[in-house]
Write a protein that holds these residues in place. Sequence first.
Motif, PDB file in Angstrom:
ATOM      1  N   CYS A  49      10.366 -39.737  74.135  1.00 51.47           N
ATOM      2  CA  CYS A  49       9.836 -40.207  72.846  1.00 51.47           C
ATOM      3  C   CYS A  49       8.351 -39.867  72.719  1.00 51.47           C
ATOM      4  O   CYS A  49       7.563 -40.103  73.639  1.00 51.47           O
ATOM      5  CB  CYS A  49      10.044 -41.717  72.731  1.00 51.47           C
ATOM      6  SG  CYS A  49       9.353 -42.423  71.224  1.00 51.47           S
ATOM      7  N   VAL A  50       7.976 -39.318  71.550  1.00 48.48           N
ATOM      8  CA  VAL A  50       6.576 -38.920  71.323  1.00 48.48           C
ATOM      9  C   VAL A  50       5.890 -39.823  70.298  1.00 48.48           C
ATOM     10  O   VAL A  50       4.765 -39.543  69.867  1.00 48.48           O
ATOM     11  CB  VAL A  50       6.495 -37.438  70.874  1.00 48.48           C
ATOM     12  CG1 VAL A  50       6.927 -36.513  71.995  1.00 48.48           C
ATOM     13  CG2 VAL A  50       7.329 -37.202  69.610  1.00 48.48           C
ATOM     14  N   CYS A  52       6.562 -40.519  67.071  1.00 52.71           N
ATOM     15  CA  CYS A  52       6.317 -39.906  65.760  1.00 52.71           C
ATOM     16  C   CYS A  52       6.690 -40.823  64.584  1.00 52.71           C
ATOM     17  O   CYS A  52       6.317 -40.552  63.447  1.00 52.71           O
ATOM     18  CB  CYS A  52       7.098 -38.603  65.638  1.00 52.71           C
ATOM     19  SG  CYS A  52       8.880 -38.841  65.650  1.00 52.71           S
ATOM     20  N   ARG A  53       7.429 -41.866  64.825  1.00 53.98           N
ATOM     21  CA  ARG A  53       7.861 -42.841  63.800  1.00 53.98           C
ATOM     22  C   ARG A  53       8.878 -42.272  62.806  1.00 53.98           C
ATOM     23  O   ARG A  53       9.163 -42.897  61.784  1.00 53.98           O
ATOM     24  CB  ARG A  53       6.668 -43.432  63.038  1.00 53.98           C
ATOM     25  CG  ARG A  53       5.687 -44.212  63.912  1.00 53.98           C
ATOM     26  CD  ARG A  53       4.588 -44.872  63.078  1.00 53.98           C
ATOM     27  NE  ARG A  53       5.105 -45.923  62.216  1.00 53.98           N
ATOM     28  CZ  ARG A  53       4.518 -46.310  61.072  1.00 53.98           C
ATOM     29  NH1 ARG A  53       3.423 -45.724  60.664  1.00 53.98           N
ATOM     30  NH2 ARG A  53       5.042 -47.262  60.342  1.00 53.98           N
ATOM     31  N   CYS A  55      11.989 -42.092  63.291  1.00 55.83           N
ATOM     32  CA  CYS A  55      13.145 -43.003  63.327  1.00 55.83           C
ATOM     33  C   CYS A  55      12.910 -44.208  62.417  1.00 55.83           C
ATOM     34  O   CYS A  55      13.830 -44.683  61.739  1.00 55.83           O
ATOM     35  CB  CYS A  55      13.442 -43.452  64.753  1.00 55.83           C
ATOM     36  SG  CYS A  55      12.006 -44.062  65.639  1.00 55.83           S
ATOM     37  N   CYS A 197      15.680 -37.915  65.091  1.00 57.65           N
ATOM     38  CA  CYS A 197      14.665 -37.806  66.155  1.00 57.65           C
ATOM     39  C   CYS A 197      14.420 -36.331  66.513  1.00 57.65           C
ATOM     40  O   CYS A 197      15.328 -35.629  66.955  1.00 57.65           O
ATOM     41  CB  CYS A 197      15.111 -38.582  67.394  1.00 57.65           C
ATOM     42  SG  CYS A 197      13.911 -38.443  68.741  1.00 57.65           S
ATOM     43  N   VAL A 199      12.877 -34.880  68.920  1.00 58.44           N
ATOM     44  CA  VAL A 199      12.896 -34.465  70.332  1.00 58.44           C
ATOM     45  C   VAL A 199      14.171 -34.945  71.045  1.00 58.44           C
ATOM     46  O   VAL A 199      14.272 -34.887  72.262  1.00 58.44           O
ATOM     47  CB  VAL A 199      11.649 -34.994  71.078  1.00 58.44           C
ATOM     48  CG1 VAL A 199      10.392 -34.323  70.554  1.00 58.44           C
ATOM     49  CG2 VAL A 199      11.542 -36.510  70.965  1.00 58.44           C
TER      50      VAL A 199
HETATM   51  S1  SF4 Z   1      11.978 -40.344  66.125  1.00 55.56           S
HETATM   52 FE1  SF4 Z   1      12.370 -40.046  68.318  1.00 55.56          FE
HETATM   53  S2  SF4 Z   1      10.423 -39.305  69.150  1.00 55.56           S
HETATM   54 FE2  SF4 Z   1       9.971 -40.132  67.135  1.00 55.56          FE
HETATM   55  S3  SF4 Z   1       9.366 -42.270  67.566  1.00 55.56           S
HETATM   56 FE3  SF4 Z   1      11.558 -42.294  67.108  1.00 55.56          FE
HETATM   57  S4  SF4 Z   1      12.579 -42.152  69.098  1.00 55.56           S
HETATM   58 FE4  SF4 Z   1      10.436 -41.517  69.388  1.00 55.56          FE
END
Ligand code: SF4
Length: 312
Positions: A49-50, A52-53, A55, A197, A199
């Motif tokens: 997880c980076v 990025c929000r 999600c 997501c 990544v």
């Molecule tokens: S979309 Fe994926 S990478 Fe980005 S915050 Fe959510 S779980 Fe983490």
Amino acid sequence: MNISRRFFMKTSAVAVGGAVSAKAGTAKAESRSRAPADPFGCLVDLTQCVGCRKCEQACNEVNHLPEPKVAFDDTRVLDCKRRPDQNAFTVVNRYYPGKKDEQNRLVPTYAKIQCMHCQDPACVSACIVGALTKQENGAVIYDKSKCIGCRYCMVACPFGIPAYEYDQPFTPEVRKCTYCFERISKEGGKPGCASVCPVEAITFGKRDTVLALAKDKIKKDPGRYINKVYGEEEVGGTSWMYISEHPFEKLGFLTLPKKPLPTLPETIQHTIFKFMWAPMTLFAALAGGMWVFNRRQMTGEDISEERGADNE
Ligand code: SF4
Ligand code: SF4
Ligand code: SF4
């Protein structure tokens, strides 16, 4: 973390809900909590997880939630240790568990949180009218037409997830992650957060499959992960599970017992019934106490008048 007081409060809430619902006929039958045989699961790999929000944004869109207070591309909120609420069913927080990079800077870890969709959910056991139910696909879903607003589910949840619409005076609802029930009920459908997501930190599939994937990842790369799948066993297992490089207590995750929370209250209920202390007995005792109290509030004249009326 010492959870004894919190645990007592939550098991008490489930016990009260359960004891009342034991006399609630069909409502109890609907609210009975049972872990499904082959539910879906989601695995979050915290090493990927980076923060990025995306999600959070996808969840907002698929659930038609209000505009966020802070735009989704503003990552400063990651340090606020937010909790999911009625307007945001999932949030991502940033932690610094102590690891440093080559430049001696602390390396962050990001953790997405939402309803865990427990295998044997305390909220379902606590709900006295069957407004929360555990579905065969793993989702814990809410039926607003049954909810009476008692909020036992909020106290019972070991993760503190269900939120209440206090700002809705006429039709407040309990709100939480739905596991995108409608989407996953369809062939090939994924939760909104898992499908977006960038990544692929979130893997969606059958719970057994994603749990096996988690263990395989840990086995193949023990330097990258600690030997623990959070959610495999906590409170009887959850549909959302996590793997991490760092101990989970450093990332805001609670240390919880392996037994489902409903187990203890059910034992208490069975003990109560064994000794004939059914809830109706309790209500009768309370009613008797109120009668005596009211009697004491009456004047001697009131009582004489009442007796006179009885003798007529
Ligand atoms: S979309 Fe994926 S990478 Fe980005 S915050 Fe959510 S779980 Fe983490
Ligand atoms: S996390 Fe809380 S609200 Fe979600 S299923 Fe478990 S007990 Fe219920
Ligand atoms: S499963 Fe659906 S409701 Fe739950 S956090 Fe993901 S997008 Fe939101």
